[in-house]
Design an enzyme around this catalytic site. Structure first.
Site, PDB file in Angstrom:
ATOM      1  N   ALA A  82     -21.036 -19.693-101.649  1.00 53.26           N
ATOM      2  CA  ALA A  82     -21.887 -19.128-100.595  1.00 53.26           C
ATOM      3  C   ALA A  82     -21.598 -19.815 -99.266  1.00 53.26           C
ATOM      4  O   ALA A  82     -21.464 -21.035 -99.215  1.00 53.26           O
ATOM      5  CB  ALA A  82     -23.354 -19.306-100.955  1.00 53.26           C
ATOM      6  N   ALA A  83     -21.499 -19.040 -98.221  1.00 57.67           N
ATOM      7  CA  ALA A  83     -21.304 -19.616 -96.889  1.00 57.67           C
ATOM      8  C   ALA A  83     -21.499 -18.563 -95.818  1.00 57.67           C
ATOM      9  O   ALA A  83     -21.329 -17.362 -96.074  1.00 57.67           O
ATOM     10  CB  ALA A  83     -19.890 -20.189 -96.754  1.00 57.67           C
ATOM     11  N   THR A 126     -11.773 -25.318 -96.838  1.00 58.31           N
ATOM     12  CA  THR A 126     -10.963 -24.302 -96.151  1.00 58.31           C
ATOM     13  C   THR A 126      -9.854 -24.891 -95.283  1.00 58.31           C
ATOM     14  O   THR A 126     -10.013 -25.982 -94.707  1.00 58.31           O
ATOM     15  CB  THR A 126     -11.869 -23.434 -95.250  1.00 58.31           C
ATOM     16  OG1 THR A 126     -11.050 -22.685 -94.349  1.00 58.31           O
ATOM     17  CG2 THR A 126     -12.843 -24.269 -94.429  1.00 58.31           C
ATOM     18  N   GLU A 128      -9.255 -23.942 -92.454  1.00 63.62           N
ATOM     19  CA  GLU A 128      -9.789 -24.040 -91.084  1.00 63.62           C
ATOM     20  C   GLU A 128     -10.060 -25.499 -90.710  1.00 63.62           C
ATOM     21  O   GLU A 128     -10.112 -25.840 -89.533  1.00 63.62           O
ATOM     22  CB  GLU A 128     -11.086 -23.239 -90.969  1.00 63.62           C
ATOM     23  CG  GLU A 128     -10.882 -21.762 -90.730  1.00 63.62           C
ATOM     24  CD  GLU A 128     -10.357 -21.451 -89.335  1.00 63.62           C
ATOM     25  OE1 GLU A 128     -10.985 -21.873 -88.349  1.00 63.62           O
ATOM     26  OE2 GLU A 128      -9.318 -20.797 -89.235  1.00 63.62           O
ATOM     27  N   ARG A 200     -12.275  -7.517 -99.375  1.00 67.61           N
ATOM     28  CA  ARG A 200     -12.458  -8.392 -98.222  1.00 67.61           C
ATOM     29  C   ARG A 200     -13.530  -7.825 -97.287  1.00 67.61           C
ATOM     30  O   ARG A 200     -13.614  -6.600 -97.088  1.00 67.61           O
ATOM     31  CB  ARG A 200     -11.128  -8.495 -97.481  1.00 67.61           C
ATOM     32  CG  ARG A 200     -11.095  -9.426 -96.292  1.00 67.61           C
ATOM     33  CD  ARG A 200     -11.504 -10.810 -96.638  1.00 67.61           C
ATOM     34  NE  ARG A 200     -10.793 -11.826 -95.882  1.00 67.61           N
ATOM     35  CZ  ARG A 200     -11.285 -13.031 -95.638  1.00 67.61           C
ATOM     36  NH1 ARG A 200     -12.490 -13.380 -96.087  1.00 67.61           N
ATOM     37  NH2 ARG A 200     -10.584 -13.936 -94.972  1.00 67.61           N
TER      38      ARG A 200
HETATM   39  P1  NAP Z   1     -17.683 -13.711 -98.187  1.00 65.30           P
HETATM   40  O1  NAP Z   1     -17.051 -12.496 -98.779  1.00 65.30           O
HETATM   41  O2  NAP Z   1     -18.108 -13.702 -96.773  1.00 65.30           O
HETATM   42  O3  NAP Z   1     -18.930 -14.089 -99.124  1.00 65.30           O
HETATM   43  C1  NAP Z   1     -19.861 -15.059 -98.712  1.00 65.30           C
HETATM   44  C2  NAP Z   1     -20.970 -15.134 -99.738  1.00 65.30           C
HETATM   45  O4  NAP Z   1     -21.926 -16.104 -99.267  1.00 65.30           O
HETATM   46  C3  NAP Z   1     -21.741 -13.808 -99.907  1.00 65.30           C
HETATM   47  O5  NAP Z   1     -22.116 -13.661-101.245  1.00 65.30           O
HETATM   48  C4  NAP Z   1     -22.958 -14.031 -99.035  1.00 65.30           C
HETATM   49  O6  NAP Z   1     -24.108 -13.301 -99.458  1.00 65.30           O
HETATM   50  C5  NAP Z   1     -23.204 -15.514 -99.289  1.00 65.30           C
HETATM   51  N1  NAP Z   1     -24.066 -16.060 -98.229  1.00 65.30           N
HETATM   52  C6  NAP Z   1     -23.911 -15.962 -96.896  1.00 65.30           C
HETATM   53  N2  NAP Z   1     -24.951 -16.547 -96.260  1.00 65.30           N
HETATM   54  C7  NAP Z   1     -25.776 -16.992 -97.229  1.00 65.30           C
HETATM   55  C8  NAP Z   1     -27.038 -17.653 -97.226  1.00 65.30           C
HETATM   56  N3  NAP Z   1     -27.649 -17.964 -96.093  1.00 65.30           N
HETATM   57  N4  NAP Z   1     -27.606 -17.973 -98.413  1.00 65.30           N
HETATM   58  C9  NAP Z   1     -26.998 -17.655 -99.578  1.00 65.30           C
HETATM   59  N5  NAP Z   1     -25.822 -17.002 -99.644  1.00 65.30           N
HETATM   60  C10 NAP Z   1     -25.216 -16.679 -98.488  1.00 65.30           C
HETATM   61  O7  NAP Z   1     -16.693 -14.971 -98.348  1.00 65.30           O
HETATM   62  P2  NAP Z   1     -15.464 -15.158 -99.349  1.00 65.30           P
HETATM   63  O8  NAP Z   1     -14.229 -14.709 -98.660  1.00 65.30           O
HETATM   64  O9  NAP Z   1     -15.799 -14.653-100.681  1.00 65.30           O
HETATM   65  O10 NAP Z   1     -15.366 -16.753 -99.388  1.00 65.30           O
HETATM   66  C11 NAP Z   1     -16.040 -17.514-100.390  1.00 65.30           C
HETATM   67  C12 NAP Z   1     -16.122 -18.954 -99.936  1.00 65.30           C
HETATM   68  O11 NAP Z   1     -14.829 -19.484 -99.716  1.00 65.30           O
HETATM   69  C13 NAP Z   1     -16.891 -19.168 -98.637  1.00 65.30           C
HETATM   70  O12 NAP Z   1     -17.565 -20.398 -98.752  1.00 65.30           O
HETATM   71  C14 NAP Z   1     -15.797 -19.285 -97.589  1.00 65.30           C
HETATM   72  O13 NAP Z   1     -16.249 -20.032 -96.488  1.00 65.30           O
HETATM   73  C15 NAP Z   1     -14.728 -19.985 -98.380  1.00 65.30           C
HETATM   74  N6  NAP Z   1     -13.343 -19.728 -97.976  1.00 65.30           N
HETATM   75  C16 NAP Z   1     -12.894 -18.446 -97.886  1.00 65.30           C
HETATM   76  C17 NAP Z   1     -11.562 -18.227 -97.563  1.00 65.30           C
HETATM   77  C18 NAP Z   1     -11.004 -16.821 -97.449  1.00 65.30           C
HETATM   78  O14 NAP Z   1      -9.933 -16.666 -96.833  1.00 65.30           O
HETATM   79  N7  NAP Z   1     -11.644 -15.820 -98.034  1.00 65.30           N
HETATM   80  C19 NAP Z   1     -10.692 -19.318 -97.357  1.00 65.30           C
HETATM   81  C20 NAP Z   1     -11.203 -20.603 -97.483  1.00 65.30           C
HETATM   82  C21 NAP Z   1     -12.514 -20.803 -97.817  1.00 65.30           C
HETATM   83  P3  NAP Z   1     -24.534 -11.886 -98.787  1.00 65.30           P
HETATM   84  O15 NAP Z   1     -23.775 -10.841 -99.553  1.00 65.30           O
HETATM   85  O16 NAP Z   1     -26.003 -11.858 -99.036  1.00 65.30           O
HETATM   86  O17 NAP Z   1     -24.158 -11.949 -97.344  1.00 65.30           O
HETATM   87  N1  GDD Z   2     -12.004 -11.315 -87.378  1.00 65.69           N
HETATM   88  C1  GDD Z   2     -11.109 -10.952 -86.441  1.00 65.69           C
HETATM   89  N2  GDD Z   2     -11.326  -9.784 -85.760  1.00 65.69           N
HETATM   90  N3  GDD Z   2     -10.050 -11.749 -86.197  1.00 65.69           N
HETATM   91  C2  GDD Z   2      -9.153 -11.339 -85.274  1.00 65.69           C
HETATM   92  C3  GDD Z   2      -9.312 -10.149 -84.565  1.00 65.69           C
HETATM   93  C4  GDD Z   2     -10.452  -9.343 -84.816  1.00 65.69           C
HETATM   94  O1  GDD Z   2     -10.657  -8.288 -84.218  1.00 65.69           O
HETATM   95  N4  GDD Z   2      -8.249 -10.000 -83.719  1.00 65.69           N
HETATM   96  C5  GDD Z   2      -7.466 -11.066 -83.905  1.00 65.69           C
HETATM   97  N5  GDD Z   2      -8.013 -11.889 -84.831  1.00 65.69           N
HETATM   98  C6  GDD Z   2      -7.442 -13.178 -85.259  1.00 65.69           C
HETATM   99  C7  GDD Z   2      -8.429 -14.344 -85.229  1.00 65.69           C
HETATM  100  O2  GDD Z   2      -8.568 -14.842 -83.900  1.00 65.69           O
HETATM  101  C8  GDD Z   2      -7.735 -15.308 -86.179  1.00 65.69           C
HETATM  102  O3  GDD Z   2      -6.754 -16.040 -85.491  1.00 65.69           O
HETATM  103  C9  GDD Z   2      -7.051 -14.400 -87.194  1.00 65.69           C
HETATM  104  O4  GDD Z   2      -7.055 -13.085 -86.627  1.00 65.69           O
HETATM  105  C10 GDD Z   2      -7.753 -14.354 -88.556  1.00 65.69           C
HETATM  106  O5  GDD Z   2      -9.139 -14.113 -88.339  1.00 65.69           O
HETATM  107  P1  GDD Z   2     -10.134 -13.792 -89.559  1.00 65.69           P
HETATM  108  O6  GDD Z   2      -9.587 -12.683 -90.373  1.00 65.69           O
HETATM  109  O7  GDD Z   2     -11.495 -13.646 -88.990  1.00 65.69           O
HETATM  110  O8  GDD Z   2     -10.015 -15.076 -90.487  1.00 65.69           O
HETATM  111  P2  GDD Z   2     -10.066 -16.636 -90.120  1.00 65.69           P
HETATM  112  O9  GDD Z   2      -8.672 -17.158 -90.322  1.00 65.69           O
HETATM  113  O10 GDD Z   2     -10.701 -16.892 -88.826  1.00 65.69           O
HETATM  114  O11 GDD Z   2     -11.036 -17.195 -91.250  1.00 65.69           O
HETATM  115  C11 GDD Z   2     -10.871 -16.812 -92.620  1.00 65.69           C
HETATM  116  O12 GDD Z   2     -10.014 -17.710 -93.276  1.00 65.69           O
HETATM  117  C12 GDD Z   2     -10.499 -19.057 -93.374  1.00 65.69           C
HETATM  118  C13 GDD Z   2      -9.424 -19.877 -94.100  1.00 65.69           C
HETATM  119  O13 GDD Z   2      -8.431 -20.257 -93.217  1.00 65.69           O
HETATM  120  C14 GDD Z   2     -12.269 -16.786 -93.252  1.00 65.69           C
HETATM  121  O14 GDD Z   2     -12.174 -16.223 -94.539  1.00 65.69           O
HETATM  122  C15 GDD Z   2     -12.843 -18.188 -93.383  1.00 65.69           C
HETATM  123  O15 GDD Z   2     -14.055 -18.127 -94.139  1.00 65.69           O
HETATM  124  C16 GDD Z   2     -11.820 -19.060 -94.130  1.00 65.69           C
HETATM  125  O16 GDD Z   2     -12.296 -20.377 -94.266  1.00 65.69           O
END
Ligand code: NAP
Ligand code: GDD
Length: 376
Positions: A82-83, A126, A128, A200
């Site tokens: 969760a995040a 992450t 990030e 996603r």
């Molecule tokens: P996601 O699709 O945005 O899912 C986030 C989950 O957290 C959802 O179930 C959301 O619930 C829940 N959540 C948000 N706010 C909350 C709150 N206040 N209380 C309880 N639950 C809450 O993210 P994901 O891509 O699956 O990522 C899973 C985890 O990995 C996150 O911690 C993210 O930061 C981390 N992460 C993701 C990536 C990536 O590229 N996907 C990379 C590195 C780390 P709702 O449905 O109710 O909003």
């Molecule tokens: N969201 C978004 N929307 N990003 C954009 C857009 C837009 O319209 N246009 C360009 N970007 C660029 C962002 O500035 C960033 O450099 C890149 O696309 C990826 O953005 P996101 O898809 O929002 O992902 P993120 O890299 O910022 O974060 C995701 O990855 C992290 C791991 O590195 C998230 O899933 C984070 O939760 C996760 O930790």
């Protein structure tokens, strides 16, 4: 045989849904935790039909709520997914981001320490957290041309977060290490690089692109005859049919398309989470593909897949999507996870783009069929 019990937060999210499927396939009993919401948020897990899967409500920022759930279940494993996971949102909501992404983690670590010390804990860290920091191979030739993509991040790269999201995640990363060293909590952090999928969230850049393309190609086929006869033109905001000013489609509005990311498929990545908690000793691991592509590369491959070579005419750059501070380049080296966990990924970058796009196109077609059915 006694089943292992896992508690998973963030089950309504992308990773949560894949992880629940994986754990059930491994014969776990899974308790999925979700926050209370006024509307249904279970579309990613609606298809899961198993008597070993239960959903309970909790509030991650409320220590009492987290303590109760951990004390009640005393699970073998907790996966904290969760995040508030959107980087740009974290600039507007830094306080809330810390409540969920850091205080929420403290609540779980304290709950485990007090009520269930044998529970193993996975924390979703992450890439990030590296922010703008990269390492460069010592023998990196004479060129510093960034297109060489030799720079990388791994477990030894120093953290330099660039957003409240990353700072909150880094605080949690250190807390897990501290509880591991100080209290012997079995805590692991997966430093996961970007991972995407058909599930996603729609406001992350990859899905925003594939969703827009699916809508656009459906619009094209709907007005096929008209367009063939009249040709397409575009102004700053719209694409439109030359012979019919009314027939307009809004351009894809994006921010910084020169950013580079290391993109994998979420299905591969949840496997790494599980593997971490099956080891004898807790540790932190980078999970990534070792490859990096720009948002432009993603656009190129996605547009080409629907037969469009020149993506630039179809997008509008909108400052609204720029961040106060950007992470320009991510490329993770997953050598430790590959060697110690035996982890490897199966889905490559091109296949990821194509799968996301095909899935969105299929969804659009289903929606269109529903509209036709209702209209007739
Ligand atoms: P996601 O699709 O945005 O899912 C986030 C989950 O957290 C959802 O179930 C959301 O619930 C829940 N959540 C948000 N706010 C909350 C709150 N206040 N209380 C309880 N639950 C809450 O993210 P994901 O891509 O699956 O990522 C899973 C985890 O990995 C996150 O911690 C993210 O930061 C981390 N992460 C993701 C990536 C990536 O590229 N996907 C990379 C590195 C780390 P709702 O449905 O109710 O909003
Ligand atoms: N969201 C978004 N929307 N990003 C954009 C857009 C837009 O319209 N246009 C360009 N970007 C660029 C962002 O500035 C960033 O450099 C890149 O696309 C990826 O953005 P996101 O898809 O929002 O992902 P993120 O890299 O910022 O974060 C995701 O990855 C992290 C791991 O590195 C998230 O899933 C984070 O939760 C996760 O930790």
């Amino acid at each position: 045989m006694i089943k292992k019990k896992a508690l998973v937060t963030g089950i309504t999210g992308q990773d949560g849904s894949y992880l629940v499927e994986l754990l059930l396939s491994k014969n776990y009993e899974v308790v999925g935790l979700k926050r209370r919401t006024s509307t249904n948020t279970e579309c990613r897990i609606d298809h899961i039909d198993s008597s070993d899967f239960h959903i309970e409500e909790y509030e991650i920022s409320d220590s009492g709520s987290v303590y109760s759930v951990v004390e009640k279940h005393k699970p073998d494993e907790v996966y904290n997914l969760a995040a508030q996971s959107h980087v740009q949102t974290s600039f507007d909501q830094p306080d809330y981001t810390f409540q969920v992404n850091t205080i929420g983690v403290v609540n779980f670590l304290e709950a485990i320490r007090r009520f269930s010390p044998q529970t193993k804990f996975y924390q979703a860290s992450t890439s990030e957290m590296f922010g703008k920091n990269v390492d460069t191979p010592v023998n990196f030739g004479v060129t510093t041309d960034e297109t060489d993509h030799e720079s990388y991040q791994d477990e030894n790269t120093a953290f330099e977060p660039q957003s409240p999201y990353a700072a909150a995640k880094l605080a949690s990363h250190h807390l897990v290490r501290m509880y591991r060293d100080g209290y012997k909590v079995f805590g692991c952090c997966g430093i996961l690089f970007n991972h995407e999928s058909e599930r996603r969230g729609e406001n992350f850049v990859t899905r925003k692109i594939t969703k827009w393309l699916a809508r656009y190609s459906t619009w094209l086929s709907k007005h096929h005859v008209l367009i063939e006869g009249s040709g397409l033109v575009s102004d700053n905001d719209d694409i439109w049919v030359a012979s019919d000013q009314e027939l307009r489609f809004p351009k894809l509005r994006l921010g910084n398309i020169d950013a580079y990311r290391d993109w994998g498929h979420a299905k591969d990545y949840v496997n790494a989470m599980w593997l971490m908690l099956q080891q004898e000793m807790p540790d932190d691991y980078v999970v990534a593909t070792g490859e990096t592509y720009s948002v432009r590369d993603f656009l190129q491959i996605a547009f080409e897949h629907i037969g469009v070579e020149d993506y630039e005419s179809f997008i509008a750059i909108d400052p609204k999507f720029y961040r106060p501070a950007e992470v320009e380049y991510l490329r993770g080296i997953p050598a430790k996870a590959e060697q110690a966990l035996g982890w490897s990924r199966e889905i490559g970058f091109k296949d990821l783009v194509h799968q996301m796009l095909e899935s969105d196109i299929a969804n659009e077609k289903k929606e269109e069929a529903k509209e036709v059915w209702v209209a007739t």
